[in-house]
Structures are given as C-alpha cells and as structure tokens.
Design a protein around this motif. Structure first.
Motif, mmCIF file in Angstrom:
data_model
loop_
_atom_site.group_PDB
_atom_site.id
_atom_site.type_symbol
_atom_site.label_atom_id
_atom_site.label_comp_id
_atom_site.label_asym_id
_atom_site.label_seq_id
_atom_site.Cartn_x
_atom_site.Cartn_y
_atom_site.Cartn_z
ATOM 1 N N GLY A 137 0.849 -1.188 0.000
ATOM 2 C CA GLY A 137 0.000 0.000 0.000
ATOM 3 C C GLY A 137 0.878 1.228 0.000
ATOM 4 O O GLY A 137 2.051 1.168 -0.372
ATOM 5 N N ILE A 138 0.321 2.361 0.422
ATOM 6 C CA ILE A 138 1.105 3.589 0.536
ATOM 7 C C ILE A 138 0.844 4.202 1.901
ATOM 8 O O ILE A 138 -0.302 4.538 2.229
ATOM 9 N N GLY A 139 1.898 4.345 2.675
ATOM 10 C CA GLY A 139 1.800 5.002 3.964
ATOM 11 C C GLY A 139 2.300 6.429 3.867
ATOM 12 O O GLY A 139 3.091 6.761 2.977
ATOM 13 N N GLY A 140 1.841 7.272 4.770
ATOM 14 C CA GLY A 140 2.269 8.659 4.772
ATOM 15 C C GLY A 140 2.763 9.082 6.139
ATOM 16 O O GLY A 140 2.210 8.678 7.164
ATOM 17 N N GLY A 141 3.806 9.898 6.159
ATOM 18 C CA GLY A 141 4.322 10.445 7.401
ATOM 19 C C GLY A 141 4.650 11.912 7.220
ATOM 20 O O GLY A 141 5.181 12.307 6.176
ATOM 21 N N LEU A 142 4.328 12.723 8.215
ATOM 22 C CA LEU A 142 4.560 14.165 8.156
ATOM 23 C C LEU A 142 5.473 14.608 9.295
ATOM 24 O O LEU A 142 5.253 14.232 10.448
ATOM 25 N N ILE A 143 6.462 15.405 8.957
ATOM 26 C CA ILE A 143 7.265 16.114 9.948
ATOM 27 C C ILE A 143 6.921 17.581 9.797
ATOM 28 O O ILE A 143 7.211 18.201 8.759
ATOM 29 N N LEU A 144 6.275 18.155 10.784
ATOM 30 C CA LEU A 144 5.870 19.552 10.755
ATOM 31 C C LEU A 144 6.441 20.249 11.981
ATOM 32 O O LEU A 144 6.211 19.814 13.113
ATOM 33 N N GLY A 145 7.222 21.294 11.758
ATOM 34 C CA GLY A 145 7.861 21.984 12.863
ATOM 35 C C GLY A 145 8.834 21.109 13.627
ATOM 36 O O GLY A 145 9.039 21.296 14.834
ATOM 37 N N GLY A 146 9.441 20.146 12.940
ATOM 38 C CA GLY A 146 10.419 19.266 13.565
ATOM 39 C C GLY A 146 9.831 18.127 14.365
ATOM 40 O O GLY A 146 10.574 17.370 15.000
ATOM 41 N N LEU A 184 -3.729 3.372 -6.882
ATOM 42 C CA LEU A 184 -3.294 3.800 -8.211
ATOM 43 C C LEU A 184 -1.777 3.914 -8.360
ATOM 44 O O LEU A 184 -1.280 3.951 -9.493
ATOM 45 N N ALA A 185 -1.040 3.975 -7.249
ATOM 46 C CA ALA A 185 0.402 4.203 -7.359
ATOM 47 C C ALA A 185 1.230 3.344 -6.416
ATOM 48 O O ALA A 185 2.407 3.621 -6.217
ATOM 49 N N SER A 186 0.659 2.306 -5.832
ATOM 50 C CA SER A 186 1.387 1.421 -4.919
ATOM 51 C C SER A 186 2.086 0.303 -5.684
ATOM 52 O O SER A 186 1.960 0.180 -6.913
ATOM 53 N N GLY A 187 2.810 -0.532 -4.943
ATOM 54 C CA GLY A 187 3.395 -1.712 -5.560
ATOM 55 C C GLY A 187 2.325 -2.637 -6.108
ATOM 56 O O GLY A 187 2.515 -3.287 -7.153
ATOM 57 N N THR A 188 1.187 -2.701 -5.425
ATOM 58 C CA THR A 188 0.068 -3.502 -5.912
ATOM 59 C C THR A 188 -0.430 -2.965 -7.244
ATOM 60 O O THR A 188 -0.704 -3.731 -8.186
ATOM 61 N N ALA A 189 -0.551 -1.641 -7.346
ATOM 62 C CA ALA A 189 -0.970 -1.018 -8.598
ATOM 63 C C ALA A 189 0.047 -1.264 -9.701
ATOM 64 O O ALA A 189 -0.317 -1.496 -10.868
ATOM 65 N N LEU A 190 1.322 -1.239 -9.340
ATOM 66 C CA LEU A 190 2.382 -1.484 -10.318
ATOM 67 C C LEU A 190 2.230 -2.877 -10.936
ATOM 68 O O LEU A 190 2.340 -3.045 -12.157
ATOM 69 N N GLY A 191 1.952 -3.870 -10.093
ATOM 70 C CA GLY A 191 1.733 -5.215 -10.606
ATOM 71 C C GLY A 191 0.495 -5.306 -11.476
ATOM 72 O O GLY A 191 0.499 -5.955 -12.538
ATOM 73 N N ARG A 192 -0.591 -4.657 -11.050
ATOM 74 C CA ARG A 192 -1.837 -4.691 -11.819
ATOM 75 C C ARG A 192 -1.657 -4.030 -13.189
ATOM 76 O O ARG A 192 -2.082 -4.569 -14.216
ATOM 77 N N GLU A 193 -1.020 -2.864 -13.206
ATOM 78 C CA GLU A 193 -0.796 -2.177 -14.473
ATOM 79 C C GLU A 193 0.207 -2.942 -15.338
ATOM 80 O O GLU A 193 0.114 -2.931 -16.573
ATOM 81 N N GLY A 194 1.161 -3.611 -14.685
ATOM 82 C CA GLY A 194 2.117 -4.422 -15.432
ATOM 83 C C GLY A 194 1.448 -5.579 -16.142
ATOM 84 O O GLY A 194 1.769 -5.892 -17.294
ATOM 85 N N ARG A 195 0.505 -6.208 -15.478
ATOM 86 C CA ARG A 195 -0.221 -7.312 -16.100
ATOM 87 C C ARG A 195 -1.066 -6.816 -17.276
ATOM 88 O O ARG A 195 -1.102 -7.445 -18.339
ATOM 89 N N ALA A 196 -1.708 -5.679 -17.076
ATOM 90 C CA ALA A 196 -2.505 -5.116 -18.170
ATOM 91 C C ALA A 196 -1.622 -4.781 -19.368
ATOM 92 O O ALA A 196 -2.002 -5.014 -20.527
ATOM 93 N N ALA A 197 -0.436 -4.244 -19.105
ATOM 94 C CA ALA A 197 0.489 -3.917 -20.189
ATOM 95 C C ALA A 197 0.979 -5.179 -20.887
ATOM 96 O O ALA A 197 1.141 -5.207 -22.119
ATOM 97 N N ALA A 198 1.198 -6.232 -20.114
ATOM 98 C CA ALA A 198 1.638 -7.500 -20.697
ATOM 99 C C ALA A 198 0.584 -8.064 -21.644
ATOM 100 O O ALA A 198 0.917 -8.627 -22.699
ATOM 101 N N GLU A 199 -0.675 -7.921 -21.277
ATOM 102 C CA GLU A 199 -1.760 -8.404 -22.142
ATOM 103 C C GLU A 199 -1.852 -7.591 -23.427
ATOM 104 O O GLU A 199 -2.153 -8.132 -24.487
#
Length: 319
Positions: A137-146, A184-199
């Motif tokens: 998936g995609i995780g997010g982390g924020l550093i705000l004001g240190g 849309l932009a995770s490793g899972t998405a990369l595999g899904r789009e890769g399979r579609a491109a392969a087809e």
C-alpha cells in the motif's frame, strides 16, 4: 533519547523486521518473519515471541517501539484499523507490554519511517518533510515543525488515501474510498498495471512473463524496467505520474522542504521519481513546484530504526 538498547519493530502487510538497536541506532541483532495470512491473535503471538527472543539475546533492552500499518491512537497504543492486516480496535501496546513487562510505544509505520529519515536520513535537518512509503500500500508520514504530526487523536497523515481520481478503482483492504493513490500508485498497482500492459504487448518482456504463466507483480515490473524493457518503463511512467499528482497537492497544502519516497517500489529509483517530479512541477503552485523529491536513505530499515527512536523519545518523556 538517552535510553540504552531498545527493540524496534516494523510490522508490514507481508513481513516483519525486528531489531535491537543501541543509543546510536546501530543494529545489534535482527530477525525477519512473514506476517501475511495470520490472524489477529497470531500476529500478537508472533510479536511477543520475537520480542522475547530479542530480549533473550540482549537482556538489557529497556523499551519496545512498534510501527504498524494501521491507524493508531498514539496516546493509548490502540490499532484502530488496518488495511492490509487483521487489526481492528486492538490495544496492542497494552497486550505487548503486559506480556513482555517492558514499556511499549506504538505508531503508524509510515510515521516512524518519517521520524527515522528526519533524524538520520534523507530529511535530516528539515523541519518540514513529507514521506511516502510505497509497498503493498502507501503510507504517509509528516514532519511539521520538527515533530511527527499525528492529528487530533493520532490517526492523521493517512496520505495514501488521498483521492486523485473521483471515480477511480475501489481502494484495497478496508478502505471504503475510490481512486486513492494507494490503489493507483502502490506496488500492488504497479503489478496490476504491469499485467494489463503484458496483455496489450505480448512481445514485451512482461508479455513473455505472462505467457509463461508467471505472476506479474511490482518486483517483476521493476526488474523488467531496470533491464530496459520499454513497456515496463511505460508502466512506471504511468504510476510515477499518478504519484506526482498527489505530491502536487501535498506541496500546496504543507509546503515541505523535501519529499522523501521510500518502500519497496523505490528500488526503481528515477524510473518512478522522474515522472513524479515532472507532474509536481507542472501542477503545484510556485515556488512549491520546485520542492525536491528524493529517495529515502535508510531503505528497508527505516521503520525499524524509527520505531526504536520513538521508543527512546517516549521513554525519555516518561522519565
């Protein structure tokens, strides 16, 4: 952060990395275990077992830090909801502390990775930074004001569930959204789009892989792209551009000094980052369009190192 040896745990959607770290964040001992396919009880049992094994090797361990891919109430250490693990309203800090007898700190895995990069890695010296960890998936982390930003109750900064396509595909796991960058932009998405491109392109490296009945996942697409396959590189152009759309919004909202991109997908390097940079420059307001987009420096160890650092910080505050 004056504590001696501490345990840092990075519990991912498919695997767990655990280490004992000294006060300089040097890894003294580590173990790796698969985490996929386990029940809630099995995950807790695995964590206790591995922590106790680490303490057996290093009896001086003073605290444990857990980074988990879930929304977490940081104050009481409850894992409220996880997309890729069976954790719902689990008082994981209490459970682990009672079983091990040492202080335990718990936070979202991307938060602790961002903390690690802020203290020791690509965001070192930056008081404002946005980190995305791109894997299953995609995780997010924020550093705000240190400081790590967690929101009102500790469950904020779920940047992977930022929507960039209103009628996009359903998000994965327990997320009710559609068109999230996680889908849309995770490793899972990369595999899904890769399979579609392969087809679509049976004469490509990916097409040959599909013809051999082999699985096409993010790793396969990455290897093909790094090997020069134009179709696989096109998949990274698509996924990287989607990432850049999200970065443009984050730039306008947070105005960080740097974007740090980590997780397994960063193995592709600039094949992912260059299209993201182009979209950021094209879409963000000036001067935010020029915010650097860099690869994380701590690699797969970031979550473990950050979890240990969090444990030291919390122990210092309690002391």
């Amino acid at each position: 952060m004056n504590a001696g040896e501490v345990v840092g745990v990075d519990l991912g959607g498919t695997k767990m990395l655990l280490g004992v770290l000294d006060p300089d964040s040097k890894v003294l001992w580590e173990s790796r275990e698969a985490s996929t396919g386990q029940s809630e009880d099995e995950l807790v049992e695995m964590l206790v077992r591995e922590i106790e094994e680490a303490r057996g090797a290093h009896p001086g361990v003073e605290a444990v830090g857990l980074g988990i891919p879930a929304t977490v109430r940081h104050d009481d250490g409850v894992a409220v909801s996880a997309v890729n693990l069976p954790l719902t309203d689990v008082p994981i800090r209490k459970l682990i502390a009672e079983r091990t007898g040492v202080p335990v700190s718990v936070d979202n895995d991307a938060n602790v990775a961002a903390l690690a990069e802020h203290l020791y890695g690509a965001a070192r010296g930056a008081d404002y930074a946005v980190m995305l960890t791109i894997g299953t998936g995609i995780g997010g982390g924020l550093i705000l004001g240190g400081e790590v930003y967690r929101g009102a109750t500790g469950m904020g900064a779920e940047l992977g569930h930022t929507v960039i396509e209103i009628d996009g595909p359903a998000c994965q796991g327990n997320c009710p959204g559609h068109g999230c960058i996680e889908t849309l932009a995770s490793g899972t998405a990369l595999g899904r789009e890769g399979r579609a491109a392969a087809e679509r392109e049976p004469d490509s490296v990916l097409g040959a892989t599909l013809a051999d009945d082999e699985q096409i996942d993010g790793k396969v697409v990455t290897e093909a792209a790094l090997g020069g396959d134009a179709v696989a590189r096109g998949v990274f152009e698509l996924v990287g551009s989607r990432l850049g759309v999200a970065l443009a919004s984050f730039a306008n909202v947070f105005e960080p000094e740097v974007f740090v991109i980590g997780g397994g997908v960063i193995a592709a390097g600039d094949l992912l980052l260059e299209p993201a940079r182009r979209e950021l420059e094209a879409r963000a307001l000036p001067p935010m369009k020029r915010i650097p987009v860099v690869a994380a420096e701590l690699g797969a160890d970031a979550g473990m190192i950050g979890a240990a650092a969090m444990a030291r910080i919390d122990l210092g505050r309690e002391g």
